[in-house]
Design an enzyme around this catalytic site. Structure first.
Site, PDB file in Angstrom:
ATOM      1  N   LYS A  13       0.835  -1.208   0.000  1.00 59.55           N
ATOM      2  CA  LYS A  13       0.000   0.000   0.000  1.00 59.55           C
ATOM      3  C   LYS A  13       0.869   1.256   0.000  1.00 59.55           C
ATOM      4  O   LYS A  13       0.691   2.154  -0.817  1.00 59.55           O
ATOM      5  CB  LYS A  13      -0.944   0.011   1.222  1.00 59.55           C
ATOM      6  CG  LYS A  13      -1.866  -1.197   1.292  1.00 59.55           C
ATOM      7  CD  LYS A  13      -2.819  -1.145   2.487  1.00 59.55           C
ATOM      8  CE  LYS A  13      -2.153  -1.206   3.849  1.00 59.55           C
ATOM      9  NZ  LYS A  13      -1.456  -2.461   4.148  1.00 59.55           N
ATOM     10  N   ARG A  88     -10.328   0.101   8.116  1.00 62.50           N
ATOM     11  CA  ARG A  88      -9.821  -1.243   8.396  1.00 62.50           C
ATOM     12  C   ARG A  88     -10.864  -2.107   9.086  1.00 62.50           C
ATOM     13  O   ARG A  88     -10.594  -3.255   9.403  1.00 62.50           O
ATOM     14  CB  ARG A  88      -8.622  -1.103   9.315  1.00 62.50           C
ATOM     15  CG  ARG A  88      -7.323  -1.596   8.671  1.00 62.50           C
ATOM     16  CD  ARG A  88      -6.336  -1.455   9.708  1.00 62.50           C
ATOM     17  NE  ARG A  88      -5.045  -1.944   9.633  1.00 62.50           N
ATOM     18  CZ  ARG A  88      -4.006  -1.326   9.132  1.00 62.50           C
ATOM     19  NH1 ARG A  88      -4.133  -0.225   8.459  1.00 62.50           N
ATOM     20  NH2 ARG A  88      -2.821  -1.828   9.273  1.00 62.50           N
ATOM     21  N   ARG A 127      11.822  -5.151   5.298  1.00 64.15           N
ATOM     22  CA  ARG A 127      11.440  -3.758   5.008  1.00 64.15           C
ATOM     23  C   ARG A 127      12.234  -2.737   5.821  1.00 64.15           C
ATOM     24  O   ARG A 127      12.505  -2.908   7.000  1.00 64.15           O
ATOM     25  CB  ARG A 127       9.953  -3.563   5.295  1.00 64.15           C
ATOM     26  CG  ARG A 127       9.545  -2.088   5.179  1.00 64.15           C
ATOM     27  CD  ARG A 127       8.090  -1.921   5.145  1.00 64.15           C
ATOM     28  NE  ARG A 127       7.457  -2.323   6.385  1.00 64.15           N
ATOM     29  CZ  ARG A 127       6.149  -2.211   6.579  1.00 64.15           C
ATOM     30  NH1 ARG A 127       5.376  -1.724   5.642  1.00 64.15           N
ATOM     31  NH2 ARG A 127       5.624  -2.591   7.721  1.00 64.15           N
ATOM     32  N   ARG A 160      10.570  -0.946  11.340  1.00 65.60           N
ATOM     33  CA  ARG A 160       9.454  -0.715  12.248  1.00 65.60           C
ATOM     34  C   ARG A 160       9.430  -1.746  13.373  1.00 65.60           C
ATOM     35  O   ARG A 160       9.700  -2.919  13.149  1.00 65.60           O
ATOM     36  CB  ARG A 160       8.133  -0.789  11.461  1.00 65.60           C
ATOM     37  CG  ARG A 160       7.661   0.569  11.004  1.00 65.60           C
ATOM     38  CD  ARG A 160       6.557   0.503  10.002  1.00 65.60           C
ATOM     39  NE  ARG A 160       5.392  -0.304  10.382  1.00 65.60           N
ATOM     40  CZ  ARG A 160       4.301  -0.411   9.631  1.00 65.60           C
ATOM     41  NH1 ARG A 160       4.219   0.248   8.491  1.00 65.60           N
ATOM     42  NH2 ARG A 160       3.289  -1.160  10.009  1.00 65.60           N
ATOM     43  N   ARG A 171      -0.763  -9.345  12.993  1.00 61.63           N
ATOM     44  CA  ARG A 171      -1.303  -8.344  12.061  1.00 61.63           C
ATOM     45  C   ARG A 171      -2.024  -9.044  10.900  1.00 61.63           C
ATOM     46  O   ARG A 171      -3.069  -8.591  10.449  1.00 61.63           O
ATOM     47  CB  ARG A 171      -0.190  -7.440  11.528  1.00 61.63           C
ATOM     48  CG  ARG A 171       0.261  -6.405  12.563  1.00 61.63           C
ATOM     49  CD  ARG A 171       1.628  -5.830  12.244  1.00 61.63           C
ATOM     50  NE  ARG A 171       1.699  -5.128  10.990  1.00 61.63           N
ATOM     51  CZ  ARG A 171       2.837  -4.907  10.327  1.00 61.63           C
ATOM     52  NH1 ARG A 171       3.991  -5.347  10.816  1.00 61.63           N
ATOM     53  NH2 ARG A 171       2.830  -4.253   9.192  1.00 61.63           N
TER      54      ARG A 171
HETATM   55  P1  AP5 Z   1       4.730  -1.562   2.003  1.00 63.02           P
HETATM   56  O1  AP5 Z   1       4.401  -0.755   0.781  1.00 63.02           O
HETATM   57  O2  AP5 Z   1       5.397  -0.899   3.126  1.00 63.02           O
HETATM   58  O3  AP5 Z   1       3.436  -2.368   2.488  1.00 63.02           O
HETATM   59  P2  AP5 Z   1       2.111  -1.860   3.204  1.00 63.02           P
HETATM   60  O4  AP5 Z   1       0.966  -2.507   2.511  1.00 63.02           O
HETATM   61  O5  AP5 Z   1       2.102  -0.384   3.317  1.00 63.02           O
HETATM   62  O6  AP5 Z   1       2.288  -2.584   4.596  1.00 63.02           O
HETATM   63  P3  AP5 Z   1       2.180  -2.014   6.102  1.00 63.02           P
HETATM   64  O7  AP5 Z   1       2.956  -2.937   6.972  1.00 63.02           O
HETATM   65  O8  AP5 Z   1       2.482  -0.571   6.155  1.00 63.02           O
HETATM   66  O9  AP5 Z   1       0.677  -2.263   6.345  1.00 63.02           O
HETATM   67  P4  AP5 Z   1      -0.041  -2.269   7.660  1.00 63.02           P
HETATM   68  O10 AP5 Z   1      -1.414  -2.188   7.142  1.00 63.02           O
HETATM   69  O11 AP5 Z   1       0.246  -3.412   8.551  1.00 63.02           O
HETATM   70  O12 AP5 Z   1       0.585  -1.036   8.478  1.00 63.02           O
HETATM   71  P5  AP5 Z   1       0.017   0.363   8.894  1.00 63.02           P
HETATM   72  O13 AP5 Z   1       1.131   1.290   9.006  1.00 63.02           O
HETATM   73  O14 AP5 Z   1      -1.161   0.736   8.061  1.00 63.02           O
HETATM   74  O15 AP5 Z   1       5.624  -2.797   1.479  1.00 63.02           O
HETATM   75  C1  AP5 Z   1       6.124  -3.768   2.371  1.00 63.02           C
HETATM   76  C2  AP5 Z   1       7.506  -4.226   1.916  1.00 63.02           C
HETATM   77  O16 AP5 Z   1       7.382  -4.917   0.671  1.00 63.02           O
HETATM   78  C3  AP5 Z   1       8.509  -3.087   1.648  1.00 63.02           C
HETATM   79  O17 AP5 Z   1       9.765  -3.518   2.056  1.00 63.02           O
HETATM   80  C4  AP5 Z   1       8.461  -2.883   0.136  1.00 63.02           C
HETATM   81  O18 AP5 Z   1       9.700  -2.401  -0.367  1.00 63.02           O
HETATM   82  C5  AP5 Z   1       8.157  -4.295  -0.347  1.00 63.02           C
HETATM   83  N1  AP5 Z   1       7.345  -4.334  -1.569  1.00 63.02           N
HETATM   84  C6  AP5 Z   1       6.259  -3.569  -1.831  1.00 63.02           C
HETATM   85  N2  AP5 Z   1       5.718  -3.892  -3.032  1.00 63.02           N
HETATM   86  C7  AP5 Z   1       6.504  -4.894  -3.529  1.00 63.02           C
HETATM   87  C8  AP5 Z   1       6.460  -5.667  -4.736  1.00 63.02           C
HETATM   88  N3  AP5 Z   1       5.500  -5.468  -5.665  1.00 63.02           N
HETATM   89  N4  AP5 Z   1       7.406  -6.613  -4.914  1.00 63.02           N
HETATM   90  C9  AP5 Z   1       8.364  -6.821  -3.979  1.00 63.02           C
HETATM   91  N5  AP5 Z   1       8.467  -6.125  -2.819  1.00 63.02           N
HETATM   92  C10 AP5 Z   1       7.531  -5.169  -2.594  1.00 63.02           C
HETATM   93  O19 AP5 Z   1      -0.563   0.063  10.351  1.00 63.02           O
HETATM   94  C11 AP5 Z   1       0.278  -0.205  11.444  1.00 63.02           C
HETATM   95  C12 AP5 Z   1      -0.550  -0.326  12.716  1.00 63.02           C
HETATM   96  O20 AP5 Z   1      -1.221   0.918  12.986  1.00 63.02           O
HETATM   97  C13 AP5 Z   1      -1.679  -1.367  12.691  1.00 63.02           C
HETATM   98  O21 AP5 Z   1      -1.211  -2.661  13.017  1.00 63.02           O
HETATM   99  C14 AP5 Z   1      -2.635  -0.796  13.737  1.00 63.02           C
HETATM  100  O22 AP5 Z   1      -2.178  -1.068  15.038  1.00 63.02           O
HETATM  101  C15 AP5 Z   1      -2.522   0.707  13.507  1.00 63.02           C
HETATM  102  N6  AP5 Z   1      -3.508   1.172  12.516  1.00 63.02           N
HETATM  103  C16 AP5 Z   1      -3.236   1.739  11.310  1.00 63.02           C
HETATM  104  N7  AP5 Z   1      -4.373   2.044  10.663  1.00 63.02           N
HETATM  105  C17 AP5 Z   1      -5.396   1.656  11.473  1.00 63.02           C
HETATM  106  C18 AP5 Z   1      -6.806   1.682  11.338  1.00 63.02           C
HETATM  107  N8  AP5 Z   1      -7.418   2.159  10.243  1.00 63.02           N
HETATM  108  N9  AP5 Z   1      -7.551   1.211  12.373  1.00 63.02           N
HETATM  109  C19 AP5 Z   1      -6.965   0.744  13.495  1.00 63.02           C
HETATM  110  N10 AP5 Z   1      -5.623   0.667  13.670  1.00 63.02           N
HETATM  111  C20 AP5 Z   1      -4.841   1.117  12.667  1.00 63.02           C
HETATM  112 MG    MG Z   2       2.188   1.008   4.892  1.00 66.89          MG
END
Ligand code: AP5
Ligand code: MG
Length: 213
Positions: A13, A88, A127, A160, A171
């Site tokens: 994402k 989410r 990552r 992270r 997660r």
């Molecule tokens: P990346 O692009 O970073 O992936 P992402 O989908 O953004 O993954 P996140 O870990 O950020 O998602 P998340 O939903 O768990 O975290 P968030 O911060 O929202 O890519 C990942 C890796 O893969 C990178 O190394 C990249 O280089 C690589 N990659 C990408 N595309 C690739 C490809 N095509 N091929 C190969 N490699 C690739 O949430 C964190 C925490 O915050 C949650 O656990 C929760 O506690 C809280 N939170 C956030 N939002 C909410 C909400 N709406 N409600 C409640 N709690 C929330």
């Molecule tokens: Mg992200």
């Protein structure tokens, strides 16, 4: 255009958001980034969020919804925004729809990025994130041009806290239970676009832009 990026942790994402907001001229609103920013500044919201994020649990809906609605009310979102990591849960999606409809607005599309679980685990374990602009890199698949330094803003790269094995597994479980039902929610609204996230970054971007055209 107002777009939602739906996908499991590690689906790409944040990676896809970097190119998509540039291409479409949208504001990038990532709920996880907003929580991490609060955490870094030591705010009350950051302290509350940390207790959930460390375990890989979702931050409660009321706190999360308020934070995101406040953010999308800012002027840079007036011409369109990309939501990354929000909504989410079904109640978050309903609160978003309600708040937007009160202003005569709505979400236009929800793009679901699908990636197999074993690939998600591999991606998260390698990552690195920029402290400055939050852009993600991968030490094997998407390394920065210069080790430890962001290609986009020159910021320092870090790993992270919630990218450890135990938290990642939780997660992924939380995603399946609480977030995956949103795929049907947006399908029901006729707004769902499905993209294969299990291909190189540029190929995913291309498929996404074509779907949104
Ligand atoms: P990346 O692009 O970073 O992936 P992402 O989908 O953004 O993954 P996140 O870990 O950020 O998602 P998340 O939903 O768990 O975290 P968030 O911060 O929202 O890519 C990942 C890796 O893969 C990178 O190394 C990249 O280089 C690589 N990659 C990408 N595309 C690739 C490809 N095509 N091929 C190969 N490699 C690739 O949430 C964190 C925490 O915050 C949650 O656990 C929760 O506690 C809280 N939170 C956030 N939002 C909410 C909400 N709406 N409600 C409640 N709690 C929330
Ligand atoms: Mg992200």
């Amino acid at each position: 255009m107002n777009i939602i990026l739906l996908g499991a942790p590690g689906a790409g994402k944040g990676t896809q958001a970097v190119a998509l907001v540039k291409e479409k001229g949208l504001a990038h609103v990532a709920s996880g980034d907003l929580f991490r920013d609060n955490l870094g500044r030591g705010t009350e919201l950051g302290k509350i969020a940390k207790t959930y994020m460390d375990k890989g649990e979702l931050v409660p809906d009321d706190v999360t919804v308020k934070m995101v609605l406040d953010r999308i009310a800012k002027p840079d979102c007036a011409n369109g925004f990309l939501l990354d990591g929000f909504p989410r849960t079904i109640p978050q999606a309903e609160a978003l729809d309600k708040a937007l409809s009160e202003e005569g607005k709505s979400m236009d599309k929800a793009v679901s990025v699908a990636v197999p679980n074993e690939q998600l685990i591999k991606r998260l374990s390698g990552r690195w994130i920029c402290r400055g602009c939050q852009a993600p890199f991968h030490m094997v698949d998407a390394p920065p041009k210069e080790a430890g330094k962001c290609d986009h803003c020159g910021g320092e790269l870090y790993q992270r806290d919630d990218d450890n094995k135990v938290t990642v597994q939780n997660r992924l479980n939380v995603y399946m239970k609480q977030t995956a039902p949103l795929i049907d929610y947006y399908k029901g609204q006729g707004k769902l676009l499905e993209v294969n996230g299990n291909q190189p970054v540029d190929a995913v971007s291309k498929e996404m832009l074509a779907a949104l055209a």
